[in-house]
Scaffold this motif. Structure first.
Motif, PDB file in Angstrom:
ATOM      1  N   SER A  11      97.577  57.250  30.975  1.00  0.00           N
ATOM      2  CA  SER A  11      98.838  57.606  31.764  1.00  0.00           C
ATOM      3  C   SER A  11      99.810  56.478  31.854  1.00  0.00           C
ATOM      4  O   SER A  11      99.407  55.557  32.622  1.00  0.00           O
ATOM      5  N   ASN A  33      97.767  51.004  27.779  1.00  0.00           N
ATOM      6  CA  ASN A  33      97.301  52.022  27.001  1.00  0.00           C
ATOM      7  C   ASN A  33      97.221  51.895  25.672  1.00  0.00           C
ATOM      8  O   ASN A  33      96.932  52.911  24.843  1.00  0.00           O
ATOM      9  N   GLY A  83      92.882  59.687  37.836  1.00  0.00           N
ATOM     10  CA  GLY A  83      94.197  58.877  37.588  1.00  0.00           C
ATOM     11  C   GLY A  83      94.954  58.805  38.847  1.00  0.00           C
ATOM     12  O   GLY A  83      96.137  59.472  38.909  1.00  0.00           O
ATOM     13  N   PRO A 136      98.406  66.349  31.167  1.00  0.00           N
ATOM     14  CA  PRO A 136      98.469  65.222  30.587  1.00  0.00           C
ATOM     15  C   PRO A 136      99.961  65.143  30.080  1.00  0.00           C
ATOM     16  O   PRO A 136     100.322  66.022  29.832  1.00  0.00           O
ATOM     17  N   PRO A 137     100.465  63.838  29.888  1.00  0.00           N
ATOM     18  CA  PRO A 137     100.014  62.554  30.225  1.00  0.00           C
ATOM     19  C   PRO A 137     100.036  61.861  31.582  1.00  0.00           C
ATOM     20  O   PRO A 137      99.697  60.818  31.788  1.00  0.00           O
ATOM     21  N   GLU A 138     100.866  62.821  32.479  1.00  0.00           N
ATOM     22  CA  GLU A 138     100.916  62.253  33.477  1.00  0.00           C
ATOM     23  C   GLU A 138     100.426  63.013  34.793  1.00  0.00           C
ATOM     24  O   GLU A 138     101.140  64.053  35.389  1.00  0.00           O
ATOM     25  N   VAL A 203     101.813  59.455  24.068  1.00  0.00           N
ATOM     26  CA  VAL A 203     102.357  58.885  25.374  1.00  0.00           C
ATOM     27  C   VAL A 203     103.026  57.606  25.052  1.00  0.00           C
ATOM     28  O   VAL A 203     103.158  57.018  23.769  1.00  0.00           O
TER      29      VAL A 203
END
Length: 212
Positions: A11, A33, A83, A136-138, A203
């Motif tokens: 993320s 990432n 996360g 995802p991705p946040e 991402v």
């Protein structure tokens, strides 16, 4: 010299926030990432702590651990619990603090309480962290500061508020410079399995080089 930290996760928002918070605490921190480029993009022989996010594929994590260990005999690997940037920072602090810690700190899962045995007065900070979205991705999260007080020597019990859920939740306990992290409620199995799937959305590429 400040310790070098490399945060490897998926993320962009989480890993950038974690690295920024770590730099604010005096660490030399970078984040990426780009799993396939770690060994060429960074001088892994000089890194003190490598943090792996939960969405790093198992094969990539295994390869990176093996290759970094070949050139770096002092590195500490940390598996991120979730996360959540603040939680990642606490995990790094827990493995890097040089302070001696003869304090008894435990989490009683049955009673949902933090139990402390202090030999001397200490500033105690208890914070709870939990995920609010796993998309995802946040992923999203929140936190609450349960206690921030100076405690006298002796035994103390700090209950967690009812608002802290029983899933994807964690508690960090700072006693002076020493930091402890505990899992209150485990991450859902479906979330943990995401790291092994190729169906995750793309991402934004992140690879900071604040410290080379």
């Amino acid at each position: 010299m400040a310790q070098r930290i490399l945060v490897i996760g998926r993320s962009p928002g989480v890993i950038l926030d974690a690295a920024e918070r770590l730099r604010g605490k005096g660490f030399r921190a970078d984040a990426t990432n780009q799993f396939d480029d770690v060994l060429t993009d960074y001088d892994t022989a000089t890194v003190d702590v490598v943090v792996f996010g939960g969405m790093v594929p198992p094969d990539s994590k295994r390869q990176l651990r093996d290759e970094i260990s070949k050139v770096n005999g002092h590195v500490t690997f940390v598996q991120g619990l979730a996360g959540i940037a603040g939680l990642i920072v606490a995990q790094v602090e827990s493995v890097t603090s040089a302070a001696g810690d003869d304090t008894g700190v435990e989490y009683d899962a049955a009673e949902r309480t933090v139990r402390l045995t202090l030999r001397q007065p200490a500033q105690v900070v208890v914070e709870a962290w939990w995920a609010t979205s796993f998309t995802p991705p946040e992923p999203a999260s929140t936190s609450t500061r349960v206690v921030d007080s100076r405690f006298d020597p002796g035994e103390h019990v700090v209950p967690l508020p009812a608002e802290v859920p029983a899933v994807a939740s964690f508690v960090t306990v700072s006693v002076g410079p020493a930091v402890h992290t505990f899992t209150v409620g485990a991450m859902p199995d479906a979330v943990r399995r995401m790291a092994s799937t190729s169906a995750l959305p793309p991402v934004r590429a992140v690879a900071t080089h604040t410290y080379g």
